[in-house]
Scaffold this motif. Structure first.
Motif, PDB file in Angstrom:
ATOM      1  N   UNK A  10       0.837  -1.185   0.000  1.00 36.65           N
ATOM      2  CA  UNK A  10       0.000   0.000   0.000  1.00 36.65           C
ATOM      3  C   UNK A  10       0.877   1.243   0.000  1.00 36.65           C
ATOM      4  N   UNK A  11       0.432   2.251  -0.728  1.00 36.53           N
ATOM      5  CA  UNK A  11       1.077   3.560  -0.700  1.00 36.53           C
ATOM      6  C   UNK A  11       0.019   4.637  -0.549  1.00 36.53           C
ATOM      7  N   UNK A  12       0.368   5.675   0.203  1.00 43.67           N
ATOM      8  CA  UNK A  12      -0.537   6.799   0.393  1.00 43.67           C
ATOM      9  C   UNK A  12       0.087   8.061  -0.192  1.00 43.67           C
ATOM     10  N   UNK A  71      -6.853  15.346   0.903  1.00 35.62           N
ATOM     11  CA  UNK A  71      -7.151  14.053   0.282  1.00 35.62           C
ATOM     12  C   UNK A  71      -5.968  13.124   0.471  1.00 35.62           C
ATOM     13  N   UNK A  72      -6.270  11.849   0.565  1.00 33.33           N
ATOM     14  CA  UNK A  72      -5.238  10.819   0.683  1.00 33.33           C
ATOM     15  C   UNK A  72      -5.628   9.701  -0.280  1.00 33.33           C
ATOM     16  N   UNK A  74       2.361  19.324   9.252  1.00 33.75           N
ATOM     17  CA  UNK A  74       2.324  18.437   8.091  1.00 33.75           C
ATOM     18  C   UNK A  74       1.328  17.326   8.409  1.00 33.75           C
ATOM     19  N   UNK A  75       0.404  17.090   7.508  1.00 37.54           N
ATOM     20  CA  UNK A  75      -0.654  16.114   7.722  1.00 37.54           C
ATOM     21  C   UNK A  75      -0.385  14.856   6.890  1.00 37.54           C
ATOM     22  N   UNK A  76      -0.581  13.704   7.531  1.00 35.43           N
ATOM     23  CA  UNK A  76      -0.334  12.412   6.922  1.00 35.43           C
ATOM     24  C   UNK A  76      -1.543  11.497   7.121  1.00 35.43           C
ATOM     25  N   UNK A  77      -1.686  10.531   6.244  1.00 34.28           N
ATOM     26  CA  UNK A  77      -2.653   9.474   6.495  1.00 34.28           C
ATOM     27  C   UNK A  77      -1.887   8.168   6.709  1.00 34.28           C
ATOM     28  N   UNK A  78      -2.499   7.291   7.473  1.00 37.88           N
ATOM     29  CA  UNK A  78      -1.885   6.005   7.776  1.00 37.88           C
ATOM     30  C   UNK A  78      -2.925   5.134   8.453  1.00 37.88           C
ATOM     31  N   UNK A 104       4.174   2.821   5.767  1.00 39.20           N
ATOM     32  CA  UNK A 104       3.106   3.506   5.049  1.00 39.20           C
ATOM     33  C   UNK A 104       3.175   5.027   5.131  1.00 39.20           C
ATOM     34  N   UNK A 105       4.130   5.557   5.894  1.00 39.66           N
ATOM     35  CA  UNK A 105       4.208   7.024   5.967  1.00 39.66           C
ATOM     36  C   UNK A 105       4.589   7.586   4.598  1.00 39.66           C
TER      37      UNK A 105
END
Length: 115
Positions: free
Chosen positions: A2-4, A21-22, A92-96, A104-105
């Motif tokens: 998986x990649x975000x 959006x992610x 900084x906003x990330x999804x995981x 996955x970061x």
């Protein structure tokens, strides 16, 4: 694997709104609970919104009532609607996944809120 890829950040005045959006690629079926995290300069990364595969959401008090997380499973995309932004939301906003998986970061997307 998986990649975000996060997008949608930018510079906004206090009180303004942004929608992050992610986009997920790869085999996302193994991720039941996913969320948005943020990291401000000099601070630890923190979870700001989570959503389960059933649509159950959760937020810390710091963003509750201002942020809304949603997911479009057909598009493999996660969203974060942020309203009434404050300077302290700058990060900084990330999804995981929840709990997060180190591999996955992504690069994240910068959100800057000016006063």
């Amino acid at each position: 694997q998986v990649q975000f890829v996060e997008s949608g950040g930018g510079l906004v005045q206090a009180g303004g709104s942004l929608r992050l959006s992610c986009a997920a690629s790869g085999s996302t079926f193994s991720i039941n609970v996913i969320g948005w995290y943020r990291q401000a300069p000099g601070k630890q990364r923190e979870l700001v919104a989570g959503i389960s595969s059933y649509g159950t959401t959760n937020y810390p008090d710091s963003v509750k009532g201002r942020f809304t997380i949603s997911r479009d499973n057909a598009k493999n995309t996660l969203y974060l609607q942020m309203n009434s932004l404050k300077p302290e939301d700058t990060a900084v906003y990330y999804c995981n996944a929840i709990p997060p998986r180190a591999v996955l970061w992504g690069q994240g997307t910068q959100v800057t809120v000016s006063s």
